[in-house]
Motif scaffolding. Sequence first.
Motif, PDB file in Angstrom:
ATOM      1  N   ARG A 299      20.599  24.865  42.965  1.00 45.24           N
ATOM      2  CA  ARG A 299      19.661  23.750  42.791  1.00 45.24           C
ATOM      3  C   ARG A 299      18.265  24.380  42.592  1.00 45.24           C
ATOM      4  O   ARG A 299      17.736  23.573  42.323  1.00 45.24           O
ATOM      5  N   ASP A 300      18.010  25.769  43.556  1.00 47.84           N
ATOM      6  CA  ASP A 300      16.934  26.223  43.167  1.00 47.84           C
ATOM      7  C   ASP A 300      16.288  26.552  42.192  1.00 47.84           C
ATOM      8  O   ASP A 300      15.330  26.226  41.712  1.00 47.84           O
ATOM      9  N   HIS A 301      16.960  26.832  41.558  1.00 44.87           N
ATOM     10  CA  HIS A 301      16.738  27.451  39.875  1.00 44.87           C
ATOM     11  C   HIS A 301      17.941  26.438  38.761  1.00 44.87           C
ATOM     12  O   HIS A 301      18.061  27.042  37.314  1.00 44.87           O
ATOM     13  N   ILE A 302      17.751  25.111  39.083  1.00 45.11           N
ATOM     14  CA  ILE A 302      17.972  24.073  37.970  1.00 45.11           C
ATOM     15  C   ILE A 302      17.992  24.460  36.762  1.00 45.11           C
ATOM     16  O   ILE A 302      18.781  24.377  36.144  1.00 45.11           O
ATOM     17  N   ASP A 303      16.353  24.430  36.342  1.00 42.22           N
ATOM     18  CA  ASP A 303      15.939  23.882  35.093  1.00 42.22           C
ATOM     19  C   ASP A 303      16.342  25.318  34.510  1.00 42.22           C
ATOM     20  O   ASP A 303      15.584  25.719  33.051  1.00 42.22           O
ATOM     21  N   LEU A 304      17.083  26.400  34.808  1.00 45.39           N
ATOM     22  CA  LEU A 304      17.034  28.041  33.791  1.00 45.39           C
ATOM     23  C   LEU A 304      17.752  28.664  34.122  1.00 45.39           C
ATOM     24  O   LEU A 304      18.048  30.060  33.755  1.00 45.39           O
ATOM     25  N   ALA A 305      19.181  27.321  33.622  1.00 35.53           N
ATOM     26  CA  ALA A 305      20.028  28.238  33.499  1.00 35.53           C
ATOM     27  C   ALA A 305      20.932  28.795  34.648  1.00 35.53           C
ATOM     28  O   ALA A 305      21.144  29.787  33.548  1.00 35.53           O
ATOM     29  N   PRO A 306      21.466  28.802  35.839  1.00 30.18           N
ATOM     30  CA  PRO A 306      21.434  30.029  36.250  1.00 30.18           C
ATOM     31  C   PRO A 306      23.205  30.056  35.922  1.00 30.18           C
ATOM     32  O   PRO A 306      23.644  29.618  35.637  1.00 30.18           O
ATOM     33  N   ALA A 307      23.345  31.438  36.772  1.00 30.67           N
ATOM     34  CA  ALA A 307      24.500  32.198  36.185  1.00 30.67           C
ATOM     35  C   ALA A 307      25.862  32.609  37.967  1.00 30.67           C
ATOM     36  O   ALA A 307      24.777  33.140  38.625  1.00 30.67           O
ATOM     37  N   VAL A 308      26.616  32.207  37.965  1.00 27.64           N
ATOM     38  CA  VAL A 308      27.142  32.504  39.450  1.00 27.64           C
ATOM     39  C   VAL A 308      28.386  33.058  38.398  1.00 27.64           C
ATOM     40  O   VAL A 308      29.365  32.274  37.895  1.00 27.64           O
ATOM     41  N   HIS A 309      28.230  34.455  39.054  1.00 24.59           N
ATOM     42  CA  HIS A 309      29.053  34.888  38.941  1.00 24.59           C
ATOM     43  C   HIS A 309      30.076  36.314  40.117  1.00 24.59           C
ATOM     44  O   HIS A 309      29.648  36.939  40.494  1.00 24.59           O
ATOM     45  N   SER A 310      31.502  36.507  39.169  1.00 21.04           N
ATOM     46  CA  SER A 310      32.128  37.695  40.104  1.00 21.04           C
ATOM     47  C   SER A 310      32.501  39.007  39.157  1.00 21.04           C
ATOM     48  O   SER A 310      33.268  39.845  39.647  1.00 21.04           O
ATOM     49  N   THR A 311      31.704  38.681  37.739  1.00 19.42           N
ATOM     50  CA  THR A 311      32.176  39.487  36.800  1.00 19.42           C
ATOM     51  C   THR A 311      32.374  40.808  37.184  1.00 19.42           C
ATOM     52  O   THR A 311      30.902  41.433  37.558  1.00 19.42           O
ATOM     53  N   ALA A 312      32.882  42.253  37.667  1.00 22.96           N
ATOM     54  CA  ALA A 312      33.010  43.461  38.192  1.00 22.96           C
ATOM     55  C   ALA A 312      33.333  44.482  36.624  1.00 22.96           C
ATOM     56  O   ALA A 312      34.538  43.768  36.297  1.00 22.96           O
ATOM     57  N   ASP A 313      32.984  45.012  36.943  1.00 25.21           N
ATOM     58  CA  ASP A 313      33.883  46.532  35.810  1.00 25.21           C
ATOM     59  C   ASP A 313      34.511  46.589  36.893  1.00 25.21           C
ATOM     60  O   ASP A 313      35.152  46.360  37.734  1.00 25.21           O
ATOM     61  N   PRO A 314      35.850  47.836  35.723  1.00 23.00           N
ATOM     62  CA  PRO A 314      36.802  47.576  36.285  1.00 23.00           C
ATOM     63  C   PRO A 314      37.682  48.530  37.785  1.00 23.00           C
ATOM     64  O   PRO A 314      38.359  47.969  38.357  1.00 23.00           O
ATOM     65  N   ASP A 315      36.074  49.448  37.894  1.00 32.31           N
ATOM     66  CA  ASP A 315      36.354  49.785  39.400  1.00 32.31           C
ATOM     67  C   ASP A 315      36.228  49.535  40.598  1.00 32.31           C
ATOM     68  O   ASP A 315      37.450  49.100  41.209  1.00 32.31           O
ATOM     69  N   ARG A 316      35.669  48.199  40.523  1.00 30.49           N
ATOM     70  CA  ARG A 316      34.916  47.000  41.571  1.00 30.49           C
ATOM     71  C   ARG A 316      36.628  46.521  41.904  1.00 30.49           C
ATOM     72  O   ARG A 316      36.553  45.881  42.828  1.00 30.49           O
ATOM     73  N   VAL A 317      36.771  46.025  40.209  1.00 29.42           N
ATOM     74  CA  VAL A 317      37.586  45.396  40.676  1.00 29.42           C
ATOM     75  C   VAL A 317      39.403  45.781  40.722  1.00 29.42           C
ATOM     76  O   VAL A 317      39.838  44.991  42.085  1.00 29.42           O
ATOM     77  N   ALA A 318      39.253  47.340  40.898  1.00 32.06           N
ATOM     78  CA  ALA A 318      40.788  47.493  41.391  1.00 32.06           C
ATOM     79  C   ALA A 318      40.783  48.188  43.170  1.00 32.06           C
ATOM     80  O   ALA A 318      41.400  47.983  43.627  1.00 32.06           O
ATOM     81  N   ALA A 319      38.960  47.943  42.913  1.00 32.45           N
ATOM     82  CA  ALA A 319      38.682  48.374  44.653  1.00 32.45           C
ATOM     83  C   ALA A 319      39.000  47.624  45.661  1.00 32.45           C
ATOM     84  O   ALA A 319      39.612  47.388  46.862  1.00 32.45           O
ATOM     85  N   ALA A 320      38.520  46.435  45.344  1.00 33.96           N
ATOM     86  CA  ALA A 320      38.787  45.079  46.023  1.00 33.96           C
ATOM     87  C   ALA A 320      40.272  44.314  45.804  1.00 33.96           C
ATOM     88  O   ALA A 320      40.771  43.939  47.082  1.00 33.96           O
ATOM     89  N   GLN A 321      41.017  45.026  44.715  1.00 34.25           N
ATOM     90  CA  GLN A 321      42.222  44.445  44.779  1.00 34.25           C
ATOM     91  C   GLN A 321      43.408  45.255  45.635  1.00 34.25           C
ATOM     92  O   GLN A 321      44.301  45.479  46.729  1.00 34.25           O
ATOM     93  N   GLN A 322      42.958  46.372  45.610  1.00 38.35           N
ATOM     94  CA  GLN A 322      43.668  48.140  46.823  1.00 38.35           C
ATOM     95  C   GLN A 322      43.471  46.910  48.132  1.00 38.35           C
ATOM     96  O   GLN A 322      44.122  47.156  49.034  1.00 38.35           O
ATOM     97  N   ARG A 323      41.972  46.811  47.860  1.00 34.13           N
ATOM     98  CA  ARG A 323      42.037  46.817  49.504  1.00 34.13           C
ATOM     99  C   ARG A 323      42.387  45.516  50.143  1.00 34.13           C
ATOM    100  O   ARG A 323      42.926  44.856  51.292  1.00 34.13           O
ATOM    101  N   PHE A 324      42.538  44.006  49.654  1.00 37.07           N
ATOM    102  CA  PHE A 324      42.989  42.372  49.736  1.00 37.07           C
ATOM    103  C   PHE A 324      44.115  42.013  48.962  1.00 37.07           C
ATOM    104  O   PHE A 324      44.478  41.869  49.337  1.00 37.07           O
ATOM    105  N   GLY A 325      44.809  42.772  48.160  1.00 34.58           N
ATOM    106  CA  GLY A 325      45.934  42.363  47.353  1.00 34.58           C
ATOM    107  C   GLY A 325      45.325  41.587  45.967  1.00 34.58           C
ATOM    108  O   GLY A 325      44.051  41.026  46.240  1.00 34.58           O
ATOM    109  N   ARG A 326      45.950  41.953  45.192  1.00 32.41           N
ATOM    110  CA  ARG A 326      45.561  41.513  43.672  1.00 32.41           C
ATOM    111  C   ARG A 326      45.789  40.466  44.186  1.00 32.41           C
ATOM    112  O   ARG A 326      44.209  39.099  43.475  1.00 32.41           O
ATOM    113  N   GLU A 327      46.371  39.599  44.211  1.00 28.14           N
ATOM    114  CA  GLU A 327      46.600  37.302  44.140  1.00 28.14           C
ATOM    115  C   GLU A 327      45.428  37.107  44.997  1.00 28.14           C
ATOM    116  O   GLU A 327      44.635  36.118  44.730  1.00 28.14           O
TER     117      GLU A 327
END
Length: 419
Positions: A299-327
């Motif tokens: 809402r604060d950036h509504i006219d600026l085509a903002p992005a909301v993102h969880s996109t991460a590189d393979p190392d960070r994805v693997a670390a999160a999956q190891q810690r919490f489980g892939r699914e």
Amino acid sequence: MLLGCIADDFTGASDLANTLAKNGMATVQFVGVPRGRESVTCEAGVVALKTRSIAPAEAVRQSLEALHWLQAQGCSQFLFKYCSTFDSTPEGNIGPVAEALLDALDVKVAVVCPIFPETGRTLYQGHLFVKDRLLSESGMENHPLNPMTDPDIRRWLRRQTRGEVGLVSYDIVRQGAAAIRDALDHEAGADRRLAVVDAVTNDDLRAIGAAIADHGLVTGGSGIAVGLPENFRKAGKLGATSAAFTGLKGPGVVLSGSCSTASRAQLARHLDRHPGFAVEPEAVLSGATTVDQALAFVRDHIDLAPAVHSTADPDRVAAAQQRFGRERVAGAIERFFGALAHQLVRAGVTRLAVGGGETSGAVVTALALDHFAIGPEIDPGVPALASRGSGREIRLALKSGNFGAVDFYDKALRVLERA
Ligand SMILES: Nc1ncnc2c1ncn2[C@@H]1O[C@H](COP(=O)(O)OP(=O)(O)O)[C@@H](O)[C@H]1O
Ligand SMILES: O=C(O)[C@@H](O)C(=O)COP(=O)(O)O
């Protein structure tokens, strides 16, 4: 309806719908199996499911449900669409769904052809290439849900099937439709009911399309649809017009849940010029980051085509999956994007560009949309889509993780707006 398609994810469904529309069939993409809704006229119907990464038995159940609905619409040929990078685990779901469809339709053989030349997916001697790399060295070996570690599609599929898997190799494909038809009959005679068929170019796909004109079941990436409309055209069956796409003005937002190489570059480019809100798995799981916070940021950036993102590189994805489980991680992030999309549309956002197949499935399902009209192609394999949900008009781009140029998101939001 002539051609009934079952897609195992939402970006895949829009990729296929795009190919069919471009090749002259009046095409509609349905969100899940329609139930007692308004009837929609089209020549090709694409039912988008979210079955790529669920338990095989459930994927089979939903796919058969889609088949029965498409049969009831009068379709004479059925297409099972999976990813052009054959995204699946060794346990499924491509093999189990394909075999269930073969049995349900009582057909003797179906092609397996996960190729898409415009995006560099080709198949030679049963091995899948992504541009100049084997599938298993293309980045797909790091996929968060379906790491693809074997480029030999015959071998990978055989791990998922009851029956043997055949091969129609490129030397035969180059000889044209009659040779391909004979080779497929030979595979059927040898009880190899799923036959991987090599292909490199759209001409190959047209030859395969002609060879399988009378096949009840076809399976593949969107490329396998290149040659099918011509069969219906030759039979004098085409001529309906598709619902027209029109652009829509209003706020546009990017939602990026894909972690592919292409998506990481596209998001980085978007964040060079637009504001972004990062969604970290740990913070979502602990409740430290909430949908309301993301909504407030947009809402604060509504006219600026903002992005909301969880996109991460393979190392960070693997670390999160190891810690919490892939699914658990995937589910939490998908639910986050679904709930956010719902709030965004309620808040007046009219254009959404979504990165990732599972992410798109979560978003579209949460928006409770019914079906899409297919608009112009933004980049190969990604059309603009128009729909109406909860009484509101919305325009969407559902981008496969791997598709699109580096400036995809800016381009997508422009195309969704254009009249
Ligand atoms: N930072 C992250 N860590 C772990 N998993 C993630 C992260 N961000 C997204 N995911 C999950 O990874 C999956 C990406 O799949 P998908 O949306 O289909 O993208 P693609 O089209 O690239 O396959 C989704 O289930 C998503 O929720
Ligand atoms: O065939 C393809 O590559 C796409 O149509 C597709 O299925 C996309 O899936 P995701 O990469 O999971 O978005």
